[in-house]
Design a protein around this motif. Structure first.
Motif, PDB file in Angstrom:
ATOM      1  N   PRO A 143      -8.964  -9.352  -8.339  1.00 54.46           N
ATOM      2  CA  PRO A 143      -8.986  -8.548  -9.742  1.00 54.46           C
ATOM      3  C   PRO A 143      -9.313  -9.369 -10.925  1.00 54.46           C
ATOM      4  N   ASP A 144      -8.761 -10.601 -11.035  1.00 58.90           N
ATOM      5  CA  ASP A 144      -9.371 -10.973 -12.178  1.00 58.90           C
ATOM      6  C   ASP A 144     -10.951 -11.364 -12.207  1.00 58.90           C
ATOM      7  N   ILE A 145     -11.310 -11.545 -11.062  1.00 61.73           N
ATOM      8  CA  ILE A 145     -13.011 -11.765 -11.015  1.00 61.73           C
ATOM      9  C   ILE A 145     -13.444 -10.489 -11.537  1.00 61.73           C
ATOM     10  N   VAL A 146     -13.142  -9.161 -10.908  1.00 60.12           N
ATOM     11  CA  VAL A 146     -13.586  -7.931 -11.148  1.00 60.12           C
ATOM     12  C   VAL A 146     -13.693  -7.729 -12.705  1.00 60.12           C
ATOM     13  N   ALA A 147     -12.250  -8.029 -13.343  1.00 61.60           N
ATOM     14  CA  ALA A 147     -12.222  -7.929 -14.516  1.00 61.60           C
ATOM     15  C   ALA A 147     -13.127  -8.679 -15.504  1.00 61.60           C
ATOM     16  N   ALA A 148     -13.297  -9.852 -15.148  1.00 56.99           N
ATOM     17  CA  ALA A 148     -14.247 -10.644 -15.748  1.00 56.99           C
ATOM     18  C   ALA A 148     -15.855 -10.385 -15.946  1.00 56.99           C
ATOM     19  N   ARG A 149     -16.190  -9.939 -14.703  1.00 55.37           N
ATOM     20  CA  ARG A 149     -17.572  -9.448 -14.439  1.00 55.37           C
ATOM     21  C   ARG A 149     -17.530  -7.923 -15.262  1.00 55.37           C
ATOM     22  N   PHE A 150     -16.734  -7.431 -15.068  1.00 53.65           N
ATOM     23  CA  PHE A 150     -16.881  -5.962 -15.988  1.00 53.65           C
ATOM     24  C   PHE A 150     -17.071  -6.264 -17.354  1.00 53.65           C
ATOM     25  N   GLN A 151     -16.315  -7.139 -18.060  1.00 54.09           N
ATOM     26  CA  GLN A 151     -16.365  -7.515 -19.580  1.00 54.09           C
ATOM     27  C   GLN A 151     -17.810  -8.007 -19.799  1.00 54.09           C
ATOM     28  N   GLU A 152     -18.400  -8.753 -18.859  1.00 52.35           N
ATOM     29  CA  GLU A 152     -19.670  -9.317 -19.051  1.00 52.35           C
ATOM     30  C   GLU A 152     -20.734  -8.314 -18.938  1.00 52.35           C
ATOM     31  N   ALA A 153     -20.590  -7.582 -17.853  1.00 46.36           N
ATOM     32  CA  ALA A 153     -21.689  -6.432 -17.858  1.00 46.36           C
ATOM     33  C   ALA A 153     -21.543  -5.463 -18.953  1.00 46.36           C
TER      34      ALA A 153
ATOM     35  N   LEU B 244     -28.280  -0.381  -2.521  1.00 47.17           N
ATOM     36  CA  LEU B 244     -29.264  -1.263  -1.317  1.00 47.17           C
ATOM     37  C   LEU B 244     -29.259  -2.631  -1.810  1.00 47.17           C
ATOM     38  N   ASN B 245     -29.671  -2.756  -2.990  1.00 46.95           N
ATOM     39  CA  ASN B 245     -30.049  -3.946  -3.560  1.00 46.95           C
ATOM     40  C   ASN B 245     -29.392  -3.986  -5.081  1.00 46.95           C
ATOM     41  N   PRO B 246     -28.044  -4.309  -5.141  1.00 50.31           N
ATOM     42  CA  PRO B 246     -27.425  -4.147  -6.541  1.00 50.31           C
ATOM     43  C   PRO B 246     -27.928  -4.994  -7.527  1.00 50.31           C
ATOM     44  N   PRO B 247     -28.225  -4.557  -8.685  1.00 51.72           N
ATOM     45  CA  PRO B 247     -28.310  -5.792  -9.846  1.00 51.72           C
ATOM     46  C   PRO B 247     -27.186  -6.816  -9.600  1.00 51.72           C
ATOM     47  N   PRO B 248     -27.765  -8.106 -10.077  1.00 51.92           N
ATOM     48  CA  PRO B 248     -26.794  -9.323  -9.969  1.00 51.92           C
ATOM     49  C   PRO B 248     -25.529  -9.008 -10.883  1.00 51.92           C
ATOM     50  N   ALA B 249     -25.941  -8.455 -11.890  1.00 47.35           N
ATOM     51  CA  ALA B 249     -24.798  -8.244 -12.973  1.00 47.35           C
ATOM     52  C   ALA B 249     -23.725  -7.262 -12.773  1.00 47.35           C
ATOM     53  N   LEU B 250     -24.042  -6.367 -11.754  1.00 51.89           N
ATOM     54  CA  LEU B 250     -22.976  -5.572 -11.183  1.00 51.89           C
ATOM     55  C   LEU B 250     -22.446  -5.915  -9.823  1.00 51.89           C
ATOM     56  N   PHE B 251     -23.038  -6.776  -9.316  1.00 51.89           N
ATOM     57  CA  PHE B 251     -22.544  -7.225  -8.034  1.00 51.89           C
ATOM     58  C   PHE B 251     -21.540  -8.134  -7.907  1.00 51.89           C
ATOM     59  N   ILE B 252     -20.337  -7.916  -7.229  1.00 52.95           N
ATOM     60  CA  ILE B 252     -19.122  -8.783  -7.212  1.00 52.95           C
ATOM     61  C   ILE B 252     -18.842  -9.633  -5.802  1.00 52.95           C
ATOM     62  N   THR B 253     -18.923  -9.237  -4.581  1.00 50.06           N
ATOM     63  CA  THR B 253     -18.686  -9.864  -3.622  1.00 50.06           C
ATOM     64  C   THR B 253     -19.140  -8.999  -2.266  1.00 50.06           C
ATOM     65  N   PRO B 254     -19.162  -9.716  -1.074  1.00 51.37           N
ATOM     66  CA  PRO B 254     -19.127  -8.937  -0.026  1.00 51.37           C
ATOM     67  C   PRO B 254     -17.922  -8.851   0.293  1.00 51.37           C
ATOM     68  N   ILE B 255     -17.689  -7.603   1.124  1.00 46.67           N
ATOM     69  CA  ILE B 255     -16.362  -7.358   1.856  1.00 46.67           C
ATOM     70  C   ILE B 255     -16.556  -7.062   3.275  1.00 46.67           C
TER      71      ILE B 255
ATOM     72  N   THR C 106     -13.317   4.203 -15.932  1.00 48.33           N
ATOM     73  CA  THR C 106     -12.003   3.353 -16.435  1.00 48.33           C
ATOM     74  C   THR C 106     -12.432   2.034 -16.400  1.00 48.33           C
ATOM     75  N   PRO C 107     -11.639   0.995 -17.137  1.00 48.81           N
ATOM     76  CA  PRO C 107     -12.232  -0.549 -17.074  1.00 48.81           C
ATOM     77  C   PRO C 107     -12.032  -0.737 -15.666  1.00 48.81           C
ATOM     78  N   ASN C 108     -12.884  -1.579 -14.984  1.00 54.85           N
ATOM     79  CA  ASN C 108     -12.925  -2.437 -13.614  1.00 54.85           C
ATOM     80  C   ASN C 108     -13.033  -1.048 -12.539  1.00 54.85           C
ATOM     81  N   HIS C 109     -13.954  -0.285 -12.785  1.00 55.55           N
ATOM     82  CA  HIS C 109     -14.212   0.796 -11.755  1.00 55.55           C
ATOM     83  C   HIS C 109     -15.131   0.093 -11.172  1.00 55.55           C
TER      84      HIS C 109
END
Length: 331
Positions: A11-21, A73-84, A98-101
């Motif tokens: 969740p913290d990783i997502v929040a940080a990447r969301f703010q950056e993007a 298919l090839n998500p932009p690096p700024a939007l990519f979070i992690t493999p699941i 919403t934030p962190n969608h």
């Protein structure tokens, strides 16, 4: 559900990447305005969400190619979070409600209208579990079919942090509708089917639950159409599927929304409201302020919208399906 390992602190990783993007302009996120409306004693939040205006229309023409752009298919690096797991990845939604969608998408193209597979559901519940372990909750929703509010043909499930869904609302004004839906059916205008998710079910058990819910929804839709004298034309059933860490819910859909006179301008304009799977979270999103004001000022319109998008419960399910709350013995 133990085969997919998700990194700690997601969740913290997502929040940080969301703010950056958001700051870089790689995603669009606008503050939304919310009001809570009462429908048969159930609080639904109505959100005016300008971000929806920016979304491309589904199946719309491409500016430079006949092949629509596929953002998964090839998500932009700024939007990519992690493999699941081996088959999915987690990305930020470029058009955040919403934030962190976030969006859980398959790494290869699979159709949004085909049935979900066991590995899809395994990834969904691994993600829900990871947030729960971090002390947070997610609401997940899947839109399938032309009447569901789906906007991308590539298979994906969307996730909203429950706390972000509360933004702009007072304490106690609204609760996530998906919690305790089995006890609320008599008050909800549309028919749905809910199943509890307990413990750590296997991917096979999750898939079995999904197929059972889908079968009940399909039966309800077929029976309703037969009694109403309408014919679905053999098309696949449209539906929304909602996920929480304790439940799975399906809503069979007959319509994406409805048009209505707003009565707020001269000459009177017609508003159009289209709903997706957030409705199972008790959240209705509108992209124009005019429609938001019209629905906010006349709660009867909102109830009518909720009746039209699916199978009206009061007119059908209680009598035909013999609803007693939860789908007894089916799951």
């Amino acid at each position: 559900m133990g085969s997919i390992k998700i990194q700690d602190g997601l969740p913290d990783i997502v929040a940080a990447r969301f703010q950056e993007a958001k700051e870089s302009g790689d995603l669009l996120a606008f503050d939304s305005t919310a009001a809570v409306l009462d429908v048969n004693g159930i609080p639904f939040q109505l959100r005016y969400c300008p971000t929806l205006k920016s979304k491309p229309k589904p199946n719309g023409p491409s500016s430079s190619s006949s092949t629509p752009f596929n953002p998964f298919l090839n998500p932009p690096p700024a939007l990519f979070i992690t493999p699941i797991g081996p088959s999915h990845h987690l990305v930020l939604n470029k058009f955040a409600l919403t934030p962190n969608h976030t969006i859980l998408a398959t790494k290869t193209f699979l159709s949004q209208t085909d049935p979900l597979a066991a590995d899809d559901l395994e990834a969904v519940y691994a993600l829900l579990s990871a947030y729960r372990s971090a002390g947070q909750r997610l609401f997940g929703f899947f839109n399938s079919g032309p009447h569901s509010g789906a906007s991308q043909p590539h298979r994906h499930v969307q996730f909203l942090p429950v706390e972000s869904m509360r933004e702009g609302l007072g304490e106690g004004e609204w609760d996530l509708l998906a919690d305790g839906l089995a006890e609320k059916q008599a008050k909800i205008p549309f028919t749905y089917f809910a199943a509890p998710i307990k413990g750590n079910p296997s991917p096979a058990k999750l898939h079995e639950t999904y197929l059972a819910l889908h079968k009940m929804a399909r039966y309800a839709m077929d029976t309703f159409e037969k009694r109403a004298g309408t014919d679905g034309g053999g098309e696949e059933m449209s539906y929304n599927l909602a996920f929480t860490d304790s439940s799975m819910i399906i809503l069979p859909r007959r319509a994406e929304g409805m048009a209505f006179p707003t009565g707020l301008e001269d000459p009177k304009e017609t508003g159009v409201v289209a709903l997706n799977g957030t409705v199972l979270g008790g959240t209705l999103l509108v992209k124009d302020e005019l429609e938001w004001k019209a629905l906010r000022e006349d709660g009867r319109k909102l109830k009518e919208v909720l009746e039209r998008i699916g199978i009206p419960f009061s007119a059908f399910a209680g009598e035909i399906l013999g609803w007693k709350g939860a789908p007894s013995g089916a799951l």
